[in-house]
Write a protein that holds these residues in place. Structure first.
Motif, PDB file in Angstrom:
ATOM      1  N   MET A  57      13.714 -18.846   2.388  1.00  0.00           N
ATOM      2  CA  MET A  57      13.044 -19.127   3.647  1.00  0.00           C
ATOM      3  C   MET A  57      11.522 -19.086   3.483  1.00  0.00           C
ATOM      4  O   MET A  57      10.794 -19.935   4.001  1.00  0.00           O
ATOM      5  CB  MET A  57      13.485 -18.119   4.712  1.00  0.00           C
ATOM      6  CG  MET A  57      12.845 -18.340   6.073  1.00  0.00           C
ATOM      7  SD  MET A  57      13.428 -19.846   6.870  1.00  0.00           S
ATOM      8  CE  MET A  57      14.992 -19.266   7.508  1.00  0.00           C
ATOM      9  N   TYR A  86      21.472 -17.832   8.753  1.00  0.00           N
ATOM     10  CA  TYR A  86      20.729 -16.581   8.886  1.00  0.00           C
ATOM     11  C   TYR A  86      19.351 -16.780   9.540  1.00  0.00           C
ATOM     12  O   TYR A  86      18.604 -15.829   9.712  1.00  0.00           O
ATOM     13  CB  TYR A  86      20.535 -15.954   7.506  1.00  0.00           C
ATOM     14  CG  TYR A  86      21.831 -15.749   6.770  1.00  0.00           C
ATOM     15  CD1 TYR A  86      22.578 -14.596   6.953  1.00  0.00           C
ATOM     16  CD2 TYR A  86      22.336 -16.723   5.907  1.00  0.00           C
ATOM     17  CE1 TYR A  86      23.778 -14.404   6.295  1.00  0.00           C
ATOM     18  CE2 TYR A  86      23.535 -16.545   5.247  1.00  0.00           C
ATOM     19  CZ  TYR A  86      24.257 -15.383   5.444  1.00  0.00           C
ATOM     20  OH  TYR A  86      25.458 -15.209   4.806  1.00  0.00           O
ATOM     21  N   ALA A  87      19.046 -18.014   9.887  1.00  0.00           N
ATOM     22  CA  ALA A  87      17.705 -18.347  10.375  1.00  0.00           C
ATOM     23  C   ALA A  87      17.633 -18.227  11.895  1.00  0.00           C
ATOM     24  O   ALA A  87      18.638 -18.270  12.609  1.00  0.00           O
ATOM     25  CB  ALA A  87      17.326 -19.766   9.949  1.00  0.00           C
ATOM     26  N   CYS A 124      14.350 -14.916   9.526  1.00  0.00           N
ATOM     27  CA  CYS A 124      15.598 -14.852   8.784  1.00  0.00           C
ATOM     28  C   CYS A 124      16.097 -13.415   8.838  1.00  0.00           C
ATOM     29  O   CYS A 124      15.317 -12.472   8.647  1.00  0.00           O
ATOM     30  CB  CYS A 124      15.363 -15.305   7.347  1.00  0.00           C
ATOM     31  SG  CYS A 124      16.843 -15.300   6.306  1.00  0.00           S
ATOM     32  N   ILE A 149      16.320 -26.052   5.561  1.00  0.00           N
ATOM     33  CA  ILE A 149      16.775 -24.668   5.357  1.00  0.00           C
ATOM     34  C   ILE A 149      18.303 -24.595   5.431  1.00  0.00           C
ATOM     35  O   ILE A 149      18.859 -23.581   5.847  1.00  0.00           O
ATOM     36  CB  ILE A 149      16.147 -23.710   6.390  1.00  0.00           C
ATOM     37  CG1 ILE A 149      16.361 -24.247   7.821  1.00  0.00           C
ATOM     38  CG2 ILE A 149      14.665 -23.509   6.113  1.00  0.00           C
ATOM     39  CD1 ILE A 149      15.866 -23.289   8.898  1.00  0.00           C
ATOM     40  N   VAL A 186      20.191 -21.551   4.127  1.00  0.00           N
ATOM     41  CA  VAL A 186      20.068 -20.265   4.825  1.00  0.00           C
ATOM     42  C   VAL A 186      20.129 -20.457   6.331  1.00  0.00           C
ATOM     43  O   VAL A 186      19.746 -19.566   7.086  1.00  0.00           O
ATOM     44  CB  VAL A 186      18.754 -19.554   4.426  1.00  0.00           C
ATOM     45  CG1 VAL A 186      18.775 -19.140   2.972  1.00  0.00           C
ATOM     46  CG2 VAL A 186      17.542 -20.437   4.718  1.00  0.00           C
TER      47      VAL A 186
END
Length: 209
Positions: free
Chosen positions: A1, A31-32, A128, A25, A28
């Motif tokens: 991130m 999780y962002a 994140c 992204i 991830v």
């Protein structure tokens, strides 16, 4: 991130919110999250990945970001969050959720990276949140066990999080009581009416007998 956020800067201190794209992204994305500053030290989730939904056991969009923390950690988190917007600077937090019935110990890390809004002010943040351990029963709330803040420009000084932080490494000015002044009063005319004379009276309270 962090690498993705740095790639968006392109010589700027802070990238724009409009520069952030989900496909950038995708590894991830779960999780962002993206935050919107709504008051000093306060922000809400504008977007959030599925991991945050699993942690809280509910949709978190529109909720204050401090809802993922226990009450004892929210004050310090508010100071760190405000420094991200005001300095601006980046912040990385370490988190821990203690075990309870149906909830194993859970540790995590949160990253906060400032963004500019469409108006050009730093009121957005790309974030994140990743955890290690079984989630168990939601909602899971964390204690903040540590934080690391870093300036955006190499060699600059980070702004220590705390109440009254002014940004760009400046110290807050000492508080001084406001000075009250009365406008000058014109002298009373000799031919003033009784009503005009009474309007000039002032009530002065003295010590009681």
């Amino acid at each position: 991130m962090r690498q993705y956020w740095n790639s968006l800067r392109q010589g700027r201190a802070v990238p724009d919110r409009a520069d952030v794209e989900p496909r950038g992204i995708r590894e991830v994305l779960d999780y962002a999250f993206i935050l919107e500053r709504i008051a000093p030290g306060a922000a809400r989730f504008r977007l959030a990945g599925s991991h945050l939904v699993d942690l809280m056991g509910m949709e978190v969009r529109g909720m204050p970001v401090c809802s993922v923390l226990n009450p004892d950690s929210r004050g310090r988190f508010s100071d760190v969050l405000e420094s991200v917007f005001k300095a601006p600077q980046t912040a990385e937090l370490t988190l821990r959720a203690e075990a309870s019935y149906g909830r194993p110990v859970l540790v995590g890390r949160m990253l906060l990276l400032p963004l500019k809004s469409d108006l050009g002010d730093v009121t957005r943040a790309l974030g994140c949140l990743a955890t290690q351990g079984q989630i168990g029963r939601g909602p899971r709330r964390f204690d903040m066990t540590g934080e690391t803040v870093a300036p955006l420009i190499q060699g600059a000084r980070a702004l220590p999080p705390g109440p009254g932080a002014t940004g760009f490494g400046e110290e807050p000015l000492p508080w001084r009581p406001p000075m009250l002044s009365r406008p000058p009063r014109e002298p009373l005319r000799p031919d003033a009416t009784p009503e005009e004379r009474r309007a000039r009276f002032r009530v002065i309270e003295g010590p009681e007998d």
